[in-house]
Scaffold this motif. Sequence first.
Motif, PDB file in Angstrom:
ATOM      1  N   ARG A   1       0.827  -1.217   0.000  1.00 58.79           N
ATOM      2  CA  ARG A   1       0.000   0.000   0.000  1.00 58.79           C
ATOM      3  C   ARG A   1       0.856   1.260   0.000  1.00 58.79           C
ATOM      4  NH1 ARG A   1      -3.893  -3.174   2.860  1.00 58.79           N
ATOM      5  NH2 ARG A   1      -2.761  -2.971   4.824  1.00 58.79           N
ATOM      6  N   ARG A   2       2.062   1.174   0.575  1.00 61.59           N
ATOM      7  CA  ARG A   2       2.954   2.337   0.616  1.00 61.59           C
ATOM      8  C   ARG A   2       3.800   2.471  -0.647  1.00 61.59           C
ATOM      9  NH1 ARG A   2       4.034   4.431   5.581  1.00 61.59           N
ATOM     10  NH2 ARG A   2       4.582   6.262   4.327  1.00 61.59           N
ATOM     11  N   LEU A   3       3.816   1.435  -1.472  1.00 58.60           N
ATOM     12  CA  LEU A   3       4.697   1.424  -2.639  1.00 58.60           C
ATOM     13  C   LEU A   3       4.408   2.559  -3.630  1.00 58.60           C
ATOM     14  CD1 LEU A   3       7.065   0.069  -4.005  1.00 58.60           C
ATOM     15  CD2 LEU A   3       5.500  -1.659  -4.917  1.00 58.60           C
ATOM     16  N   PRO A   4       3.147   2.911  -3.916  1.00 63.33           N
ATOM     17  CA  PRO A   4       2.917   4.042  -4.820  1.00 63.33           C
ATOM     18  C   PRO A   4       3.547   5.349  -4.337  1.00 63.33           C
ATOM     19  CG  PRO A   4       0.918   2.760  -4.586  1.00 63.33           C
ATOM     20  CD  PRO A   4       1.883   2.225  -3.567  1.00 63.33           C
ATOM     21  N   GLU A   5       3.557   5.547  -3.019  1.00 62.48           N
ATOM     22  CA  GLU A   5       4.176   6.758  -2.474  1.00 62.48           C
ATOM     23  C   GLU A   5       5.683   6.739  -2.695  1.00 62.48           C
ATOM     24  OE1 GLU A   5       4.381   9.279   1.744  1.00 62.48           O
ATOM     25  OE2 GLU A   5       3.339   7.346   1.652  1.00 62.48           O
ATOM     26  N   ILE A   6       6.291   5.574  -2.516  1.00 61.70           N
ATOM     27  CA  ILE A   6       7.724   5.446  -2.772  1.00 61.70           C
ATOM     28  C   ILE A   6       8.016   5.726  -4.236  1.00 61.70           C
ATOM     29  CG2 ILE A   6       9.664   3.823  -2.825  1.00 61.70           C
ATOM     30  CD1 ILE A   6       8.327   2.375  -0.442  1.00 61.70           C
ATOM     31  N   ILE A   7       7.285   5.074  -5.122  1.00 68.10           N
ATOM     32  CA  ILE A   7       7.513   5.234  -6.557  1.00 68.10           C
ATOM     33  C   ILE A   7       7.204   6.665  -6.997  1.00 68.10           C
ATOM     34  CG2 ILE A   7       6.709   4.508  -8.842  1.00 68.10           C
ATOM     35  CD1 ILE A   7       6.248   1.706  -7.637  1.00 68.10           C
ATOM     36  N   GLY A   8       6.163   7.253  -6.423  1.00 66.75           N
ATOM     37  CA  GLY A   8       5.759   8.597  -6.804  1.00 66.75           C
ATOM     38  C   GLY A   8       6.792   9.662  -6.495  1.00 66.75           C
ATOM     39  N   ASN A   9       7.700   9.378  -5.571  1.00 66.77           N
ATOM     40  CA  ASN A   9       8.737  10.349  -5.217  1.00 66.77           C
ATOM     41  C   ASN A   9      10.057  10.116  -5.948  1.00 66.77           C
ATOM     42  OD1 ASN A   9       7.902  12.331  -2.971  1.00 66.77           O
ATOM     43  ND2 ASN A   9       7.028  10.385  -2.284  1.00 66.77           N
ATOM     44  N   LEU A  10      10.115   9.100  -6.827  1.00 61.87           N
ATOM     45  CA  LEU A  10      11.342   8.855  -7.575  1.00 61.87           C
ATOM     46  C   LEU A  10      11.616  10.000  -8.544  1.00 61.87           C
ATOM     47  CD1 LEU A  10      10.982   5.056  -8.461  1.00 61.87           C
ATOM     48  CD2 LEU A  10      12.293   6.077  -6.584  1.00 61.87           C
ATOM     49  N   ARG A  11      12.896  10.319  -8.697  1.00 64.90           N
ATOM     50  CA  ARG A  11      13.300  11.364  -9.631  1.00 64.90           C
ATOM     51  C   ARG A  11      13.726  10.751 -10.961  1.00 64.90           C
ATOM     52  NH1 ARG A  11      16.603  15.678  -5.772  1.00 64.90           N
ATOM     53  NH2 ARG A  11      15.000  15.798  -4.141  1.00 64.90           N
ATOM     54  N   ASP A  12      14.074  11.626 -11.881  1.00 66.76           N
ATOM     55  CA  ASP A  12      14.345  11.199 -13.252  1.00 66.76           C
ATOM     56  C   ASP A  12      15.442  10.142 -13.346  1.00 66.76           C
ATOM     57  OD1 ASP A  12      13.639  11.728 -16.094  1.00 66.76           O
ATOM     58  OD2 ASP A  12      15.781  12.169 -16.206  1.00 66.76           O
ATOM     59  N   GLY A  13      16.484  10.273 -12.540  1.00 67.41           N
ATOM     60  CA  GLY A  13      17.612   9.354 -12.628  1.00 67.41           C
ATOM     61  C   GLY A  13      17.593   8.231 -11.610  1.00 67.41           C
ATOM     62  N   ASP A  14      16.446   8.013 -10.992  1.00 68.03           N
ATOM     63  CA  ASP A  14      16.346   6.985  -9.947  1.00 68.03           C
ATOM     64  C   ASP A  14      15.967   5.619 -10.526  1.00 68.03           C
ATOM     65  OD1 ASP A  14      16.872   8.948  -8.123  1.00 68.03           O
ATOM     66  OD2 ASP A  14      14.858   9.029  -7.274  1.00 68.03           O
ATOM     67  N   VAL A  15      16.572   4.583  -9.973  1.00 71.64           N
ATOM     68  CA  VAL A  15      16.175   3.207 -10.251  1.00 71.64           C
ATOM     69  C   VAL A  15      15.861   2.557  -8.911  1.00 71.64           C
ATOM     70  CG1 VAL A  15      16.857   0.958 -11.166  1.00 71.64           C
ATOM     71  CG2 VAL A  15      17.622   3.055 -12.312  1.00 71.64           C
ATOM     72  N   LEU A  16      14.673   1.956  -8.801  1.00 72.06           N
ATOM     73  CA  LEU A  16      14.253   1.289  -7.569  1.00 72.06           C
ATOM     74  C   LEU A  16      14.259  -0.215  -7.766  1.00 72.06           C
ATOM     75  CD1 LEU A  16      12.885   1.179  -4.728  1.00 72.06           C
ATOM     76  CD2 LEU A  16      10.679   1.373  -5.927  1.00 72.06           C
ATOM     77  N   VAL A  17      14.926  -0.922  -6.841  1.00 74.26           N
ATOM     78  CA  VAL A  17      14.947  -2.384  -6.833  1.00 74.26           C
ATOM     79  C   VAL A  17      14.295  -2.868  -5.543  1.00 74.26           C
ATOM     80  CG1 VAL A  17      16.407  -4.440  -6.629  1.00 74.26           C
ATOM     81  CG2 VAL A  17      16.971  -2.676  -8.295  1.00 74.26           C
ATOM     82  N   ILE A  18      13.362  -3.796  -5.668  1.00 71.19           N
ATOM     83  CA  ILE A  18      12.758  -4.450  -4.510  1.00 71.19           C
ATOM     84  C   ILE A  18      13.148  -5.920  -4.571  1.00 71.19           C
ATOM     85  CG2 ILE A  18      10.605  -5.070  -3.335  1.00 71.19           C
ATOM     86  CD1 ILE A  18       9.372  -2.559  -4.676  1.00 71.19           C
TER      87      ILE A  18
END
Length: 396
Positions: free
Chosen positions: A309-326
């Motif tokens: 449920r919190r994941l959209p908030e995490i993804i929504g704050n990513l910047r242009d050069g960010d890569v997120l790995v879970i």
Amino acid sequence: MKRFIVIVLDSAGIGEQPDSINYGDEGSNTIGHISQLVKDFSLPNMEKLGLAFIDGFGETYRTTTDLNKIELSGAYGKMTERSAGKDTTTGHWEIAGIVLDKPFPVFPDGFPEDLMREFERRIGRKTLGNKPASGTVIIQELGDEHVRTGYPIVYTSADSVFQIAAHEGVIPVEELYEICRIARELLTGEYGVGRVIARPFTGESGNYTRTERRKDFSIEPPDKTILNYLAENGYEVRAVGKIEDIFAGSGITKSVHTGSNSEGIERTIEWIKDDFEGMLFTNLVDFDMLYGHRNNVEGYAKALMDFDRRLPEIIGNLRDGDVLVITADHGCDPSTASTDHSREYVPLLITGKHVKKGVNLHTRSSFCDVAKTIAEYFGVENRLGGKSFLELILDV
């Protein structure tokens, strides 16, 4: 500005590895079994990243989501642990680029008498316990004697750990930490356990409770990790949760400890919003500590859905050069009779503004692939294991 954010869902495995029989973990499937046993289970946001479509896992995964209507928004796959062992330190070190040829030592009969005598001499106190035990059980069993004598409680588990429990009113937390540092100095070579763990507790007879002031004292990595390579090249390496403890502080430029998954997510979001270039490494330990080891299927399921449920908030704050790995560091299937970690594949879910959608990375041969990919992303020379998947996921 380039940043790589790695979030480890501690113990969230997705099915037995081929060598699981060597660890007594045949049939383990942490997330898969939870999804089968818990009513109304779904992880819609991780499903959008590809969780439900991972090779060999999708067939075991049950969800209330209509998967036919999902539009994939990330790259996905699973990773194989190459290191010998299935503990937290081994898993995180491999994510950071180190493969261990032999597991950390374990002590199913307790620690040797000569080691304990030297430990007691150095701390100026005798000890209680010295056996494998559940941490919540042993403080009820020996808590009264500990309060009466002032002797710390020493115990271990199926993991490579030397745990020291003490009531905060008998041995203050900072003194307990110092006792753990003495143990860490002693526990080398054949006694070189992965972690010495301070386990403070409070309460009264019959109702002792562990506090959030746990602290891990890990053995130092035997070689440079991606954390070191980044820091040496002028990038920040920020750590959330017990990451600093797992790596004994090596290669970390800034850290914050947390008391829960919720706090870990909050700190992660705060630092994603912050201005820095480099890596953010988060461990969310509640899955393992509160639910996996305690065979709490319902609790584990709720924790997974809370994170989702919190994941959209995490993804929504990513910047242009960010890569997120879970990803995860091992399994700990709460549906089995075992309360130990399990030898499982771990998920690999990746997203970002320039990450290709719907790319199947299939089965990676090592957790080290994450470290190798990060190194390539930042262009740092390295001697890390693994194979980068950067060109497969970046849409540039």
